[in-house]
Design a protein around this motif. Structure first.
Motif, short mmCIF file in Angstrom:
data_model
loop_
_atom_site.label_atom_id
_atom_site.label_comp_id
_atom_site.label_asym_id
_atom_site.label_seq_id
_atom_site.Cartn_x
_atom_site.Cartn_y
_atom_site.Cartn_z
N LEU A 159 0.84 -1.14 -0.01
CA LEU A 159 -0.04 0.04 -0.09
C LEU A 159 0.85 1.29 -0.04
O LEU A 159 0.52 2.32 -0.51
N HIS A 160 2.11 1.28 0.67
CA HIS A 160 2.92 2.27 0.79
C HIS A 160 3.86 2.39 -0.42
O HIS A 160 4.92 3.03 -0.34
N GLY A 161 3.67 1.39 -1.28
CA GLY A 161 4.63 1.70 -2.45
C GLY A 161 5.93 0.69 -2.40
O GLY A 161 6.91 0.90 -3.25
N VAL A 203 -5.61 -3.62 4.32
CA VAL A 203 -5.19 -2.45 5.00
C VAL A 203 -5.59 -1.33 4.63
O VAL A 203 -5.83 -0.28 5.28
N ALA A 204 -5.81 -0.98 3.20
CA ALA A 204 -6.33 0.26 2.73
C ALA A 204 -7.66 0.63 3.48
O ALA A 204 -8.19 1.71 3.67
N ILE A 205 -8.54 -0.27 3.77
CA ILE A 205 -9.80 -0.26 4.55
C ILE A 205 -9.63 -0.02 5.89
O ILE A 205 -10.43 1.04 6.57
N THR A 206 -8.71 -0.70 6.47
CA THR A 206 -8.94 -0.75 7.95
C THR A 206 -7.54 0.29 8.62
O THR A 206 -7.82 0.67 9.67
N GLY A 207 -6.82 0.35 7.99
CA GLY A 207 -5.65 1.22 8.36
C GLY A 207 -4.61 0.47 9.00
O GLY A 207 -4.55 -0.80 9.11
#
Length: 535
Positions: A159-161, A203-207
């Motif tokens: 998610l963070h590249g 993780v994009a949904i929940t953080g």
């Protein structure tokens, strides 16, 4: 004539019918999966057995709050009234609660097995029981493994590249990476692009915060539970093709505590992989070759082990081609199969935005050495024995040699079983299951739930009484050889002796209730009407 195994009677569980090796195994068709063909099989729901298992799962979930693979800093319990359950005597109490839950769950599973073998529960009833049993584990802390934290941390990297196939979770410090096992902190992801994409989406949904981590674990379980739903659809259809009993199959796989506790409670991606693989096999057997191979490619894009089934499905596809020489039919099946498999995999890779680095990362698990892997165990044994006479400082050379020999043996078994399966048909599925079992035994690293791979393919066949007894014994033993925190118990020899006795007792109880004759009352299993008398 052999003695008839017995089943305990209760006022709530229905009267049984005779058991034993002379009872023909029913063949359940896909159409009849939800409704028994024989009205005599429509028994009331065995509610006591179902509630016994539910109570066990609730206790496992409750005990897991203190004894499971808990968070380092738990935002729910850290400052609450129940914080004591994570330390000292509170944690010991939680551990006892969890093990009582395991005992009840095993007991309920064995009772349910007697119901299934007697034909007293159909497919629909079995699904209700399984849903009841997995529900408490969906919201429990991770159990018997911390792998789910690794999954989420790898999704956070993507998610963070960052490349999850190039760096480990420690490359991105967060609440997620803090909870990853020290063994995997610097290990790149060995999982396929589809699973990385799913973890990234979760993780994009929940953080990635502490509270978000709890919701991330729950959402991951819900995604993986899709694999369970796929199994529920596939197993009766596999039985219809392969000659097994769908109720027994659902009992042996769907309700099995090894799969329920480890794959749902532990949240392992094997659950999604075997579900996709099972449906893919059903489609190929149904001559829906393109869809079946595509689903197998999706399973491979979750976890690489699924690729072992591909060569055997090619034989089945070839057997469905009605004309031409063997070479012609093989090329006509293998070409499209490899093309479809590769195309779906490439599409998953492009959608996930990753490369093929996960293939080389597959060897990362070899840092775990335990004797559940036969080659690793032989290496440890050789090192220990020789150390009695000559001092050796390093175990690794011994393990390297035995693992190399094990890999060569595995290649031989895979090649031989594939060639023997060249006539296709049901025999190809049986030999694919043998290869899955061989891979689990001979891989450099073996974990308890790896044996679910072979079980899912084999469960569609008709099982003998001896086979079911051995499977029950092995399932209970594999369930218990890991501590609830995720640490291995394989070197706690006193504990291993105890759980071996528990496993044998559970297996014997599948055939005869109260095999130790501890009950103060006489348990009559077979009613007079089953013997030809009428009341």
């Amino acid at each position: 004539m052999p003695a008839t195994p017995s089943i305990p009677r209760s006022s709530a569980d229905p009267a049984p019918v005779p058991l034993g090796p002379t009872r023909p195994t029913p063949v359940v068709t896909a159409t009849a999966a939800a409704t028994p063909a024989d009205p005599a099989r429509e028994w009331p729901f065995p509610i006591r057995t179902a509630l016994l298992g539910l109570a066990g799962m609730v206790l496992i979930a409750a005990g897991g709050m203190g004894a499971g693979a808990t968070l380092i800093h738990d935002p729910v319990l850290a400052n609450g009234a129940f914080n004591w359950i994570r330390y000292g005597h509170g944690q010991l109490l939680a551990t006892w609660i969890l093990y009582v839950g395991l005992a009840l769950s095993i007991w309920a599973w064995i009772r349910l097995g007697r119901h299934a073998r007697a034909g007293r529960v159909n497919h629909a009833y079995m699904i209700r029981v399984i849903v009841m049993w997995i529900a408490p584990l969906l919201i429990a802390p991770p159990l018997f493994s911390k792998d789910v934290y690794s999954y989420l941390a790898q999704g956070d990297l993507a998610l963070h590249g960052l490349d999850p196939y190039g760096v480990g979770p420690s490359a991105l410090p967060s609440a997620l990476s803090d909870n990853v096992s020290i063994v995997w902190q610097n290990t790149p992801s060995p999982y396929g692009p589809l699973f990385v994409l799913l973890a990234k989406g979760i993780v994009a949904i929940t953080g990635d915060g502490l509270v978000s981590l709890i919701s991330g674990v729950i959402l991951m379980r819900l995604v993986l539970a899709v694999g369970f739903a796929l199994l529920w659809w596939a197993l009766p259809r596999l039985c219809a093709k392969l000659g097994g009993d769908s109720s027994v199959a659902l009992w042996l796989v769907g309700a099995n505590p090894l799969l329920v506790v480890h794959l749902i409670g532990g949240a392992h991606n094997d659950m999604l992989m075997i579900g996709l693989m099972a449906v893919g096999v059903v489609f190929v057997l149904d001559r829906k070759h393109v869809a079946g191979i595509a689903l197998l490619a999706l399973a491979f894009s979750v976890k690489a082990t699924a690729v072992l089934a591909l060569p055997f499905l090619v034989w089945i596809w070839m057997g469905h081609i009605p004309y031409g020489t063997r070479s012609y039919r093989f090329v006509k099946a293998a070409g499209p199969a490899v093309g479809i498999f590769g195309g779906v995999f490439v599409l998953c890779t492009l959608l996930a935005g990753v490369d093929l680095g996960w293939i080389s990362a597959l060897s990362g698990s070899s840092i775990v050495i335990n004797w559940l892997s036969l080659p690793s165990g032989l290496g440890q044994a050789a090192y220990t024995v020789l150390n009695w006479f000559v001092g050796f400082g390093d175990l690794q050379p011994f393990v390297t040699v035995t693992r190399t020999l094990g890999s060569l043996l595995l290649v031989y078994i895979l090649a031989k079983q594939w060639w023997l399966a060249r006539d296709g048909g049901n025999d190809a599925i049986r030999r694919a299951a043998i290869c899955m079992a061989a891979f689990a035994l001979l891989a450099p690293t073996t974990l308890p739930w790896y044996f679910s791979w072979a079980l899912v393919l084999a469960v569609g066949f008709a099982w003998s009484t001896a086979g079911l007894t051995m499977a029950a014994c092995g399932s209970v033993w594999l369930l218990l050889i890991t501590y609830p925190s995720g640490a291995t118990a394989l070197y706690d020899w006193g504990y291993m002796f105890v759980i071996f006795g528990v496993s044998v007792l559970a297996a014997l109880s599948l055939l005869k209730p109260d095999p130790l004759n501890l009950s103060l009352r006489t348990i009559k299993d077979v009613p007079e009407r089953a013997l030809g008398h009428h009341s």
